[in-house]
Structure formats: C-alpha cells, structure tokens
Design a protein around this motif. Structure first.
Motif, PDB file in Angstrom:
ATOM      1  N   ASP A  80     -10.090 105.768 -15.961  1.00 21.81           N
ATOM      2  CA  ASP A  80      -9.590 106.661 -17.120  1.00 21.81           C
ATOM      3  C   ASP A  80      -8.287 107.239 -16.592  1.00 21.81           C
ATOM      4  O   ASP A  80      -7.067 107.117 -17.147  1.00 21.81           O
ATOM      5  CB  ASP A  80     -10.504 108.062 -17.503  1.00 21.81           C
ATOM      6  CG  ASP A  80     -11.532 107.428 -18.235  1.00 21.81           C
ATOM      7  OD1 ASP A  80     -11.607 106.397 -18.764  1.00 21.81           O
ATOM      8  OD2 ASP A  80     -12.456 108.373 -18.473  1.00 21.81           O
ATOM      9  N   ASP A  81      -8.184 107.848 -15.276  1.00 19.55           N
ATOM     10  CA  ASP A  81      -6.873 108.456 -14.844  1.00 19.55           C
ATOM     11  C   ASP A  81      -5.830 107.276 -14.417  1.00 19.55           C
ATOM     12  O   ASP A  81      -4.641 107.738 -14.772  1.00 19.55           O
ATOM     13  CB  ASP A  81      -7.109 109.320 -13.568  1.00 19.55           C
ATOM     14  CG  ASP A  81      -7.831 110.594 -13.808  1.00 19.55           C
ATOM     15  OD1 ASP A  81      -7.849 111.161 -14.672  1.00 19.55           O
ATOM     16  OD2 ASP A  81      -8.846 111.048 -13.144  1.00 19.55           O
ATOM     17  N   ASP A 111      -1.482 115.679 -14.407  1.00 20.95           N
ATOM     18  CA  ASP A 111      -3.064 115.815 -14.404  1.00 20.95           C
ATOM     19  C   ASP A 111      -3.831 114.891 -14.027  1.00 20.95           C
ATOM     20  O   ASP A 111      -4.932 114.997 -13.220  1.00 20.95           O
ATOM     21  CB  ASP A 111      -3.640 116.135 -15.882  1.00 20.95           C
ATOM     22  CG  ASP A 111      -3.058 117.793 -16.446  1.00 20.95           C
ATOM     23  OD1 ASP A 111      -2.444 118.353 -15.566  1.00 20.95           O
ATOM     24  OD2 ASP A 111      -3.057 117.919 -17.562  1.00 20.95           O
ATOM     25  N   ALA A 112      -3.594 113.498 -14.173  1.00 22.35           N
ATOM     26  CA  ALA A 112      -4.459 112.531 -13.852  1.00 22.35           C
ATOM     27  C   ALA A 112      -4.364 112.367 -12.390  1.00 22.35           C
ATOM     28  O   ALA A 112      -5.339 111.966 -11.812  1.00 22.35           O
ATOM     29  CB  ALA A 112      -4.046 111.170 -14.685  1.00 22.35           C
ATOM     30  N   LYS A 114      -3.699 114.633 -10.133  1.00 20.10           N
ATOM     31  CA  LYS A 114      -4.528 115.631  -9.736  1.00 20.10           C
ATOM     32  C   LYS A 114      -5.967 115.432  -9.625  1.00 20.10           C
ATOM     33  O   LYS A 114      -6.618 115.697  -8.604  1.00 20.10           O
ATOM     34  CB  LYS A 114      -4.100 117.028 -10.120  1.00 20.10           C
ATOM     35  CG  LYS A 114      -2.959 117.394  -9.871  1.00 20.10           C
ATOM     36  CD  LYS A 114      -2.411 118.792 -10.792  1.00 20.10           C
ATOM     37  CE  LYS A 114      -1.097 119.499 -10.175  1.00 20.10           C
ATOM     38  NZ  LYS A 114      -0.946 120.611 -10.843  1.00 20.10           N
ATOM     39  N   ARG A 115      -6.330 115.093 -10.670  1.00 16.91           N
ATOM     40  CA  ARG A 115      -7.739 114.598 -10.876  1.00 16.91           C
ATOM     41  C   ARG A 115      -8.217 113.283  -9.753  1.00 16.91           C
ATOM     42  O   ARG A 115      -9.158 113.612  -9.276  1.00 16.91           O
ATOM     43  CB  ARG A 115      -8.253 113.780 -11.888  1.00 16.91           C
ATOM     44  CG  ARG A 115      -8.479 115.209 -13.261  1.00 16.91           C
ATOM     45  CD  ARG A 115      -9.126 114.762 -14.462  1.00 16.91           C
ATOM     46  NE  ARG A 115      -8.446 113.795 -15.097  1.00 16.91           N
ATOM     47  CZ  ARG A 115      -7.406 113.972 -16.126  1.00 16.91           C
ATOM     48  NH1 ARG A 115      -6.973 115.151 -16.396  1.00 16.91           N
ATOM     49  NH2 ARG A 115      -6.707 113.032 -16.543  1.00 16.91           N
ATOM     50  N   GLN A 116      -7.403 112.490  -9.697  1.00 21.26           N
ATOM     51  CA  GLN A 116      -7.678 111.288  -8.687  1.00 21.26           C
ATOM     52  C   GLN A 116      -7.586 111.880  -7.146  1.00 21.26           C
ATOM     53  O   GLN A 116      -8.223 111.141  -6.346  1.00 21.26           O
ATOM     54  CB  GLN A 116      -6.634 110.225  -8.728  1.00 21.26           C
ATOM     55  CG  GLN A 116      -6.917 109.255 -10.016  1.00 21.26           C
ATOM     56  CD  GLN A 116      -5.817 108.435  -9.910  1.00 21.26           C
ATOM     57  OE1 GLN A 116      -4.704 108.327  -9.641  1.00 21.26           O
ATOM     58  NE2 GLN A 116      -6.030 107.179 -10.507  1.00 21.26           N
ATOM     59  N   GLY A 117      -6.980 112.966  -7.045  1.00 15.27           N
ATOM     60  CA  GLY A 117      -6.821 113.424  -5.623  1.00 15.27           C
ATOM     61  C   GLY A 117      -5.742 112.128  -4.808  1.00 15.27           C
ATOM     62  O   GLY A 117      -5.842 112.144  -3.733  1.00 15.27           O
TER      63      GLY A 117
END
Length: 176
Positions: A80-81, A111-112, A114-117
């Motif tokens: 998704d990211d 946002d993507a 950041k979610r992925q790190g």
C-alpha cells in the motif's frame, strides 16, 4: 520479475483510493485520447480480482472517450505505501497541477514514507544529519522543505476555501 503488458477491460480498472489528481476533459485529454493506442497504465491487482490504477487515470478516461473496451497495462505487485509513493511520483510530473492536488499528493507521500520507516539516506548521524522525509520530497521535486510543509498545511483548509485557492481567488501564502 519481468513485467509484461496485459490488455484489461476498463471495468476492471478502479481508481487509486483518494487519488488527489483530477481528470479534466480539456485539450490535453484529447491529446491523450490519441496516444492511448500504444500505452495504457500501471496497475496493481486488488483482492477482489480488479486492478487499482497507479499511473494512468487520465489514460483510462481517454480510452473510455475513444470507445475502447480494454487498455494495455503493466501489472505490478506493490505494498500500500509503495503504491502511494509510486502513484504520487508518477503524477507529479504532470503540467497544471492544482494547489489542492499537490498538497494532497505531498501529504499522502509523506504519510506513506513515515509509515514505511523509510531510510532516506545512508549517512551516519555523527557525520551528517539524516534527511527528514519532507526534505527528501523537497529534493526530489526541487523545492524547499518549508514549501512542502506549506502545501501540506493547505490540506487542513475547508473544501470551500481550498476551491478558492485552486481558482486563484485566495493566494497561496494567505491560505497557508
């Protein structure tokens, strides 16, 4: 894995969720109608057997306007990211992007990331500070980190005010 081009029926091609870029039926769209004969879109499969368009929303509409039933696409497996990042990157090259589109795209990508790190560089922090995600986006698009943050702040506007920014009834800086 080698990618291949497949012809997929248009009704199986679904828009990417919250795709921030509008599809306008203008002169550029009519040029796209002419060009869809050779290349279509990049998509990813969905759980229900359809395909989510990552790049090629306008091309799908152009196929519809040209009376085509199928469109040649490249199918890619992406998380998704990774799909959000790909979709934003492939659409930011378009001309005539509205401030609301750019703002939503930058926010989605940030946002993507950041979610992925996601590591944005390989330097050690003792030698050189690591890039922030918004700094990485800024470098990629040739803008400043502050400007990326300004665009992202636009996403907090009420829809009526954002429309006025897009229509140039409110200037960008006061809107921020």
């Amino acid at each position: 894995m080698q990618e291949v081009v497949e012809n997929i029926t248009l009704e199986k091609l679904k828009p990417f969720p919250n795709h921030p870029f509008k599809i306008r039926e203008d002169e550029a769209m009519m040029e796209t109608v002419e060009s869809v004969k050779s290349f279509g879109a990049i998509v990813r499969p969905t759980k229900d057997g359809d395909y989510e368009i990552l790049s090629g929303h306008r091309r799908k509409r152009a196929c519809e306007l040209a009376g085509r039933k199928t469109m040649p696409v490249i199918v890619r497996e992406l998380s998704d990211d990774a799909a959000v990042i790909f979709m934003v990157d492939s659409n930011l090259q378009r001309e005539n992007i509205l401030p609301s589109e750019r703002a939503a795209a930058y926010k989605m990508k940030l946002d993507a990331m950041k979610r992925q790190g996601m590591r944005t560089d390989l330097t050690l922090s003792q030698l050189e500070p690591k890039l922030r995600s918004d700094e990485k986006i800024a470098r990629e698009v040739g803008d400043s980190r502050a400007q990326i943050q300004r665009y992202i702040r636009l996403t907090e506007l009420q829809p009526e005010l954002m429309k006025m920014v897009d229509e140039k009834k409110i200037a960008f800086t006061p809107a921020v």
